[in-house]
Design a protein around this motif. Structure first.
Motif, PDB file in Angstrom:
ATOM      1  N   GLU A 288       0.830  -1.246   0.177  1.00 38.51           N
ATOM      2  CA  GLU A 288      -0.036   0.023  -0.021  1.00 38.51           C
ATOM      3  C   GLU A 288       0.798   1.116  -0.146  1.00 38.51           C
ATOM      4  OE1 GLU A 288      -3.170  -0.171  -0.955  1.00 38.51           O
ATOM      5  OE2 GLU A 288      -2.837  -2.212  -1.021  1.00 38.51           O
ATOM      6  N   ARG A 289       2.025   1.247   0.596  1.00 37.36           N
ATOM      7  CA  ARG A 289       2.806   2.301   0.549  1.00 37.36           C
ATOM      8  C   ARG A 289       3.379   2.411  -0.758  1.00 37.36           C
ATOM      9  NH1 ARG A 289       5.056   0.645   5.593  1.00 37.36           N
ATOM     10  NH2 ARG A 289       6.691  -0.669   4.530  1.00 37.36           N
ATOM     11  N   MET A 290       3.478   1.551  -1.501  1.00 39.07           N
ATOM     12  CA  MET A 290       4.277   1.708  -2.974  1.00 39.07           C
ATOM     13  C   MET A 290       2.864   2.045  -3.717  1.00 39.07           C
ATOM     14  SD  MET A 290       6.417   1.763  -5.052  1.00 39.07           S
ATOM     15  CE  MET A 290       7.960   1.042  -4.250  1.00 39.07           C
ATOM     16  N   ARG A 291       1.805   1.620  -3.594  1.00 38.21           N
ATOM     17  CA  ARG A 291       0.626   2.037  -4.299  1.00 38.21           C
ATOM     18  C   ARG A 291       0.530   3.586  -4.354  1.00 38.21           C
ATOM     19  NH1 ARG A 291      -4.474  -0.419  -6.188  1.00 38.21           N
ATOM     20  NH2 ARG A 291      -4.006  -2.351  -5.141  1.00 38.21           N
ATOM     21  N   ARG A 292       0.669   4.018  -2.986  1.00 36.78           N
ATOM     22  CA  ARG A 292       0.263   5.585  -2.734  1.00 36.78           C
ATOM     23  C   ARG A 292       1.336   6.320  -3.643  1.00 36.78           C
ATOM     24  NH1 ARG A 292      -1.128   3.644   2.474  1.00 36.78           N
ATOM     25  NH2 ARG A 292       0.925   4.103   3.088  1.00 36.78           N
ATOM     26  N   LEU A 293       2.423   5.843  -3.592  1.00 33.02           N
ATOM     27  CA  LEU A 293       3.566   6.714  -4.267  1.00 33.02           C
ATOM     28  C   LEU A 293       3.390   6.580  -5.650  1.00 33.02           C
ATOM     29  CD1 LEU A 293       6.759   5.530  -2.184  1.00 33.02           C
ATOM     30  CD2 LEU A 293       5.925   7.885  -2.226  1.00 33.02           C
ATOM     31  N   LEU A 294       3.081   5.303  -6.366  1.00 37.38           N
ATOM     32  CA  LEU A 294       3.123   5.458  -7.644  1.00 37.38           C
ATOM     33  C   LEU A 294       1.722   6.184  -8.212  1.00 37.38           C
ATOM     34  CD1 LEU A 294       3.564   1.587  -8.046  1.00 37.38           C
ATOM     35  CD2 LEU A 294       5.124   3.383  -8.970  1.00 37.38           C
ATOM     36  N   GLN A 295       0.822   6.362  -7.210  1.00 35.26           N
ATOM     37  CA  GLN A 295      -0.707   7.011  -7.775  1.00 35.26           C
ATOM     38  C   GLN A 295      -0.342   8.326  -7.990  1.00 35.26           C
ATOM     39  OE1 GLN A 295      -3.528   5.051  -5.255  1.00 35.26           O
ATOM     40  NE2 GLN A 295      -4.185   3.851  -6.576  1.00 35.26           N
ATOM     41  N   GLN A 296       0.573   8.923  -7.389  1.00 33.12           N
ATOM     42  CA  GLN A 296       1.238  10.366  -7.318  1.00 33.12           C
ATOM     43  C   GLN A 296       1.522  10.836  -8.766  1.00 33.12           C
ATOM     44  OE1 GLN A 296       3.540  11.534  -4.308  1.00 33.12           O
ATOM     45  NE2 GLN A 296       2.520  10.456  -2.655  1.00 33.12           N
ATOM     46  N   ASN A 297       1.800   9.526  -9.678  1.00 35.05           N
ATOM     47  CA  ASN A 297       2.372  10.040 -10.966  1.00 35.05           C
ATOM     48  C   ASN A 297       1.210   9.828 -11.996  1.00 35.05           C
ATOM     49  OD1 ASN A 297       3.593   9.775 -13.602  1.00 35.05           O
ATOM     50  ND2 ASN A 297       5.578   9.188 -12.541  1.00 35.05           N
ATOM     51  N   PRO A 298       0.725  11.100 -12.626  1.00 31.10           N
ATOM     52  CA  PRO A 298      -0.314  10.728 -13.581  1.00 31.10           C
ATOM     53  C   PRO A 298      -0.121  10.083 -14.786  1.00 31.10           C
ATOM     54  CG  PRO A 298       0.410  12.911 -13.627  1.00 31.10           C
ATOM     55  CD  PRO A 298       1.273  12.395 -12.535  1.00 31.10           C
ATOM     56  N   GLY A 299       1.144   9.460 -14.965  1.00 32.80           N
ATOM     57  CA  GLY A 299       1.399   8.825 -16.341  1.00 32.80           C
ATOM     58  C   GLY A 299       1.448   7.406 -16.025  1.00 32.80           C
ATOM     59  N   LEU A 300       0.920   6.961 -14.858  1.00 32.94           N
ATOM     60  CA  LEU A 300       1.128   5.677 -14.564  1.00 32.94           C
ATOM     61  C   LEU A 300      -0.427   5.174 -14.240  1.00 32.94           C
ATOM     62  CD1 LEU A 300       3.821   5.375 -11.961  1.00 32.94           C
ATOM     63  CD2 LEU A 300       3.889   4.913 -14.670  1.00 32.94           C
ATOM     64  N   TRP A 301      -0.823   3.714 -14.657  1.00 35.13           N
ATOM     65  CA  TRP A 301      -2.132   3.227 -14.107  1.00 35.13           C
ATOM     66  C   TRP A 301      -1.611   2.175 -13.255  1.00 35.13           C
ATOM     67  CZ3 TRP A 301      -7.165   3.511 -13.708  1.00 35.13           C
ATOM     68  CH2 TRP A 301      -7.816   2.361 -13.615  1.00 35.13           C
ATOM     69  N   VAL A 302      -2.215   2.163 -12.043  1.00 34.69           N
ATOM     70  CA  VAL A 302      -1.839   1.080 -11.208  1.00 34.69           C
ATOM     71  C   VAL A 302      -3.049   0.269 -10.836  1.00 34.69           C
ATOM     72  CG1 VAL A 302      -0.735   0.516  -8.698  1.00 34.69           C
ATOM     73  CG2 VAL A 302       0.018   2.628 -10.293  1.00 34.69           C
ATOM     74  N   SER A 303      -2.814  -1.165 -10.804  1.00 33.51           N
ATOM     75  CA  SER A 303      -3.890  -2.053 -10.430  1.00 33.51           C
ATOM     76  C   SER A 303      -3.426  -3.325 -10.063  1.00 33.51           C
ATOM     77  CB  SER A 303      -4.751  -2.306 -11.904  1.00 33.51           C
ATOM     78  OG  SER A 303      -3.929  -3.168 -12.775  1.00 33.51           O
ATOM     79  N   SER A 304      -4.119  -4.327  -9.770  1.00 37.55           N
ATOM     80  CA  SER A 304      -3.574  -5.519  -9.387  1.00 37.55           C
ATOM     81  C   SER A 304      -4.611  -6.682  -9.528  1.00 37.55           C
ATOM     82  CB  SER A 304      -3.554  -5.515  -7.766  1.00 37.55           C
ATOM     83  OG  SER A 304      -3.478  -6.595  -6.994  1.00 37.55           O
ATOM     84  N   SER A 305      -3.805  -7.917  -9.601  1.00 40.63           N
ATOM     85  CA  SER A 305      -4.442  -9.137 -10.157  1.00 40.63           C
ATOM     86  C   SER A 305      -4.350 -10.345  -8.909  1.00 40.63           C
ATOM     87  CB  SER A 305      -4.123  -9.691 -11.451  1.00 40.63           C
ATOM     88  OG  SER A 305      -2.619  -9.946 -11.200  1.00 40.63           O
ATOM     89  N   LEU A 306      -3.447  -9.873  -7.872  1.00 41.25           N
ATOM     90  CA  LEU A 306      -3.318 -10.924  -6.778  1.00 41.25           C
ATOM     91  C   LEU A 306      -3.097  -9.935  -5.628  1.00 41.25           C
ATOM     92  CD1 LEU A 306      -0.405 -12.827  -8.638  1.00 41.25           C
ATOM     93  CD2 LEU A 306      -2.616 -13.707  -8.311  1.00 41.25           C
ATOM     94  N   PRO A 307      -3.476 -10.634  -4.458  1.00 45.68           N
ATOM     95  CA  PRO A 307      -3.406 -10.171  -3.313  1.00 45.68           C
ATOM     96  C   PRO A 307      -1.952  -9.455  -3.036  1.00 45.68           C
ATOM     97  CG  PRO A 307      -4.757 -12.177  -2.881  1.00 45.68           C
ATOM     98  CD  PRO A 307      -3.940 -12.169  -4.276  1.00 45.68           C
TER      99      PRO A 307
END
Length: 276
Positions: free
Chosen positions: A172-191
């Motif tokens: 979740e820390r990494m997700r929050r960091l990545l979501q700050q970049n508008p050039g990225l789309w962050v998703s997940s398929s596994l826990p």
């Protein structure tokens, strides 16, 4: 329903937990194929990761791969459209994982091939508790001494970045960091994972583009999924079907919830709505 295109996620949806396609699913898809319905694998995998049994069906010509980053003609192995990360941005993202201080395994897909470092290659069983999935992931990758350096030197674009975590807090820390970049789309398929694509590379957008390319209206499309990376596809299809084993947000967005991937839920919904 007058369905002309069925887009189907692989893991957690079409395949069972041993990564095999139940015979009931194959039979239902063959009947759809015989009726001229387009069967479209829609997956976070690359083209090479689509099961051969599926690609052998006459109705399986097109694929939505690496979460929508690449839409391809599978029969001709020809790319129709792409939405990829620049190599520079991919290196930046992987360096974030490397320097995070957390226990993260990360790699990248380039032109349909996964590249990981030699230090990570044998660690998949530590992050992935399913032996079948660990084997599948290892089989889709090549090990190089330093995959960040390899991408910097050899790649112009990157299809997708994968990150695997032991700790949910680190994830979740990494997700929050990545979501700050508008050039990225962050998703997940596994826990345990995050999947990082270029902004605009999602299964829903790819489904719409492919349907337009084939001259098929959105109302005539059907989509199956279970995970976060399936959500946009479930939302944009004419009929979105969630698996019983799916995450809550996918179930909430779906028009119908079928039984689980272990119970051939794809076939059950197809027989109820398409082949009735």
């Amino acid at each position: 329903m007058d369905i002309k295109l069925i887009a189907i996620d692989m893991d957690g949806t079409l395949v069972d937990d041993e990564k095999q396609i139940p015979e009931e699913n194959l039979k239902a898809l063959k009947e759809c194929s015989d009726r001229g319905i387009e069967i479209v694998p829609a997956t976070g995998r690359t083209m090479k990761g689509i099961p051969e049994k599926l690609k052998e069906l006459a109705g399986v010509r097109y694929g939505i791969t690496v979460n929508g980053a690449v839409v391809a003609d599978l029969k001709r192995e020809k790319v129709i459209s792409t939405c990829r990360l620049s190599a520079e941005l991919a290196v930046e993202v992987m360096t974030m994982a490397k320097e995070s201080g957390d226990d993260i395994m990360y790699d990248a897909y380039v032109d349909g091939i996964g590249y990981t470092s030699e230090e990570f290659y044998d660690q998949f069983p530590r992050f992935i508790h399913s032996e079948a999935l660990a084997r599948l992931l290892m089989g889709a990758r090549r090990a190089v001494p330093d995959h960040i350096q390899w991408i910097w030197e050899h790649a112009d674009e990157v299809d997708k970045i994968n990150m695997f975590f032991i700790s949910q807090e680190a994830r979740e820390r990494m997700r929050r960091l990545l979501q700050q970049n508008p050039g990225l789309w962050v998703s997940s398929s596994l826990p345990c994972n995050l999947e990082i694509n270029a902004a605009g590379a999602d299964k829903g957008g790819a489904l719409v583009r492919l349907a337009d390319y084939l001259g098929i209206s959105r109302d005539a499309t059907m989509a199956f999924g279970d995970g976060e990376n399936d959500l946009t596809m479930i939302q944009k299809a004419g009929m979105g079907v969630a698996m019983e084993n799916g995450i809550p947000s996918v179930k909430e967005a779906a028009d119908y919830i079928t039984v689980s991937n272990e119970e051939a839920g794809v076939a059950a919904a197809i027989r109820r709505f398409v082949l009735k």
